[in-house]
Design a protein around this motif. Sequence first.
Motif, mmCIF file in Angstrom:
data_model
loop_
_atom_site.group_PDB
_atom_site.id
_atom_site.type_symbol
_atom_site.label_atom_id
_atom_site.label_comp_id
_atom_site.label_asym_id
_atom_site.label_seq_id
_atom_site.Cartn_x
_atom_site.Cartn_y
_atom_site.Cartn_z
ATOM 1 N N ARG A 81 -15.199 72.252 9.647
ATOM 2 C CA ARG A 81 -14.763 70.900 9.998
ATOM 3 C C ARG A 81 -13.717 70.441 8.978
ATOM 4 O O ARG A 81 -13.864 70.647 7.788
ATOM 5 C CB ARG A 81 -15.963 69.938 9.988
ATOM 6 C CG ARG A 81 -15.580 68.493 10.344
ATOM 7 C CD ARG A 81 -16.532 67.511 9.709
ATOM 8 N NE ARG A 81 -16.556 67.630 8.261
ATOM 9 C CZ ARG A 81 -15.656 67.074 7.468
ATOM 10 N NH1 ARG A 81 -14.641 66.380 7.947
ATOM 11 N NH2 ARG A 81 -15.751 67.247 6.165
ATOM 12 N N ARG A 82 -12.668 69.808 9.466
ATOM 13 C CA ARG A 82 -11.625 69.308 8.584
ATOM 14 C C ARG A 82 -11.217 67.908 9.025
ATOM 15 O O ARG A 82 -11.247 67.571 10.227
ATOM 16 C CB ARG A 82 -10.382 70.214 8.628
ATOM 17 C CG ARG A 82 -10.595 71.602 8.054
ATOM 18 C CD ARG A 82 -10.755 71.572 6.541
ATOM 19 N NE ARG A 82 -10.931 72.902 5.985
ATOM 20 C CZ ARG A 82 -12.112 73.467 5.729
ATOM 21 N NH1 ARG A 82 -13.231 72.800 5.996
ATOM 22 N NH2 ARG A 82 -12.177 74.675 5.219
ATOM 23 N N ASP A 83 -10.818 67.101 8.061
ATOM 24 C CA ASP A 83 -10.267 65.775 8.342
ATOM 25 C C ASP A 83 -8.787 65.986 8.647
ATOM 26 O O ASP A 83 -7.968 66.088 7.735
ATOM 27 C CB ASP A 83 -10.468 64.875 7.121
ATOM 28 C CG ASP A 83 -10.177 63.417 7.407
ATOM 29 O OD1 ASP A 83 -9.884 63.080 8.570
ATOM 30 O OD2 ASP A 83 -10.228 62.601 6.467
ATOM 31 N N MET A 84 -8.459 66.070 9.937
ATOM 32 C CA MET A 84 -7.127 66.488 10.348
ATOM 33 C C MET A 84 -6.142 65.321 10.388
ATOM 34 O O MET A 84 -6.489 64.200 10.767
ATOM 35 C CB MET A 84 -7.184 67.165 11.716
ATOM 36 C CG MET A 84 -8.043 68.431 11.748
ATOM 37 S SD MET A 84 -7.459 69.725 10.626
ATOM 38 C CE MET A 84 -5.861 70.104 11.362
ATOM 39 N N ARG A 85 -4.908 65.613 10.009
ATOM 40 C CA ARG A 85 -3.831 64.628 10.044
ATOM 41 C C ARG A 85 -2.652 65.105 10.884
ATOM 42 O O ARG A 85 -1.777 64.319 11.229
ATOM 43 C CB ARG A 85 -3.350 64.337 8.616
ATOM 44 C CG ARG A 85 -4.407 63.680 7.731
ATOM 45 C CD ARG A 85 -4.684 62.271 8.217
ATOM 46 N NE ARG A 85 -5.605 61.549 7.345
ATOM 47 C CZ ARG A 85 -6.875 61.331 7.612
ATOM 48 N NH1 ARG A 85 -7.391 61.841 8.715
ATOM 49 N NH2 ARG A 85 -7.632 60.650 6.796
ATOM 50 N N HIS A 86 -2.608 66.378 11.196
ATOM 51 C CA HIS A 86 -1.495 66.961 11.944
ATOM 52 C C HIS A 86 -1.982 67.364 13.333
ATOM 53 O O HIS A 86 -2.879 68.203 13.461
ATOM 54 C CB HIS A 86 -0.930 68.174 11.209
ATOM 55 C CG HIS A 86 -0.404 67.860 9.837
ATOM 56 N ND1 HIS A 86 -1.228 67.762 8.733
ATOM 57 C CD2 HIS A 86 0.857 67.605 9.405
ATOM 58 C CE1 HIS A 86 -0.492 67.470 7.672
ATOM 59 N NE2 HIS A 86 0.770 67.378 8.047
ATOM 60 N N PHE A 87 -1.378 66.777 14.357
ATOM 61 C CA PHE A 87 -1.789 67.021 15.740
ATOM 62 C C PHE A 87 -0.596 67.516 16.548
ATOM 63 O O PHE A 87 0.561 67.272 16.195
ATOM 64 C CB PHE A 87 -2.362 65.745 16.355
ATOM 65 C CG PHE A 87 -3.651 65.294 15.700
ATOM 66 C CD1 PHE A 87 -4.869 65.711 16.197
ATOM 67 C CD2 PHE A 87 -3.624 64.478 14.581
ATOM 68 C CE1 PHE A 87 -6.055 65.321 15.584
ATOM 69 C CE2 PHE A 87 -4.800 64.090 13.949
ATOM 70 C CZ PHE A 87 -6.022 64.509 14.456
ATOM 71 N N PRO A 106 -5.750 68.386 20.256
ATOM 72 C CA PRO A 106 -5.333 69.735 19.879
ATOM 73 C C PRO A 106 -4.529 69.729 18.581
ATOM 74 O O PRO A 106 -3.807 68.764 18.275
ATOM 75 C CB PRO A 106 -4.461 70.179 21.061
ATOM 76 C CG PRO A 106 -4.917 69.335 22.215
ATOM 77 C CD PRO A 106 -5.266 68.012 21.608
ATOM 78 N N VAL A 107 -4.671 70.813 17.835
ATOM 79 C CA VAL A 107 -3.899 71.014 16.608
ATOM 80 C C VAL A 107 -3.333 72.429 16.637
ATOM 81 O O VAL A 107 -3.874 73.311 17.303
ATOM 82 C CB VAL A 107 -4.774 70.815 15.347
ATOM 83 C CG1 VAL A 107 -5.265 69.377 15.246
ATOM 84 C CG2 VAL A 107 -5.961 71.772 15.332
ATOM 85 N N ASP A 108 -2.241 72.635 15.913
ATOM 86 C CA ASP A 108 -1.667 73.984 15.848
ATOM 87 C C ASP A 108 -2.552 74.921 15.043
ATOM 88 O O ASP A 108 -2.647 76.114 15.327
ATOM 89 C CB ASP A 108 -0.264 73.932 15.244
ATOM 90 C CG ASP A 108 0.751 73.292 16.185
ATOM 91 O OD1 ASP A 108 0.572 73.412 17.415
ATOM 92 O OD2 ASP A 108 1.710 72.673 15.691
ATOM 93 N N ALA A 109 -3.189 74.378 14.005
ATOM 94 C CA ALA A 109 -4.071 75.173 13.150
ATOM 95 C C ALA A 109 -4.947 74.225 12.361
ATOM 96 O O ALA A 109 -4.572 73.066 12.106
ATOM 97 C CB ALA A 109 -3.258 76.064 12.214
ATOM 98 N N PHE A 110 -6.113 74.710 11.974
ATOM 99 C CA PHE A 110 -6.976 73.946 11.084
ATOM 100 C C PHE A 110 -6.650 74.302 9.642
ATOM 101 O O PHE A 110 -6.304 75.453 9.343
ATOM 102 C CB PHE A 110 -8.456 74.252 11.377
ATOM 103 C CG PHE A 110 -8.958 73.619 12.644
ATOM 104 C CD1 PHE A 110 -9.519 72.356 12.628
ATOM 105 C CD2 PHE A 110 -8.842 74.282 13.856
ATOM 106 C CE1 PHE A 110 -9.967 71.760 13.799
ATOM 107 C CE2 PHE A 110 -9.291 73.709 15.033
ATOM 108 C CZ PHE A 110 -9.849 72.433 15.003
ATOM 109 N N TYR A 111 -6.760 73.340 8.750
ATOM 110 C CA TYR A 111 -6.509 73.597 7.339
ATOM 111 C C TYR A 111 -7.522 74.621 6.819
ATOM 112 O O TYR A 111 -8.700 74.573 7.164
ATOM 113 C CB TYR A 111 -6.637 72.311 6.520
ATOM 114 C CG TYR A 111 -5.876 71.117 7.076
ATOM 115 C CD1 TYR A 111 -4.593 71.259 7.599
ATOM 116 C CD2 TYR A 111 -6.446 69.847 7.058
ATOM 117 C CE1 TYR A 111 -3.900 70.170 8.103
ATOM 118 C CE2 TYR A 111 -5.767 68.746 7.556
ATOM 119 C CZ TYR A 111 -4.495 68.907 8.080
ATOM 120 O OH TYR A 111 -3.827 67.821 8.581
#
Length: 225
Positions: free
Chosen positions: A22-28, A183-188
Amino acid sequence: MNAVHAFADDEREAVYRAIRERRDMRHFSGGEVAPDLLRRLLEAAHLGPSVGFMQPWRFLRVRDRAMRERLHALVEAERLHTARALGEREDAFMRLKVQGVLDAAEVLVVALADGRERHVFGRRTLPEMDLASAACAIQNLWLAARAEGLGMGWVSLFEPAALAALMQLPNGAAPIAVLCLGPVDAFYDEPMLQRERWARREALAGLVFDEQWGQPSDLFAGAAQ
């Protein structure tokens, strides 16, 4: 040997994997979340534990572009205030990406419901358990989203009164989160703030005590750090 009620090995590992990754995502990457999937994620949130079974969470879906832009502006305003409050770390903070309101497929504002004062069970001495309960629901949503391959970020940079007014919350309700989901391109590979050297995850051994505060726990005696 597994306990009698334990999940099968692969099922158990899937739970721990979702927690680890799980990551706190900022890039979508835009896109969309299918309605049936979004309903499934919200159902996972709604299954979260709540003190006294009060279920204080309310989810407001923000789809209108103009509303998203107003929400984005609220976050940006608080970002500037936060940067100034950080003093010498202001410039480093301003280089961080802190939201995906305009990019995420879905944006959900989470609020505590009005009328919470009538729920006394478990809250007489700890009224903040309404917030703790809602946070559990958000975590359920977060883990379910990760299992579904969707990113999610929790944005807390906003002035609560301004966001409450924007969302037309009733008196007594309180916004606690802006969730960006999609959706995201990749997870951190690691938490973004750790990757950016803003902070690091503390060693667990230093956060677990036996009997009283500050007494190191035997759980970690001799364990590799």
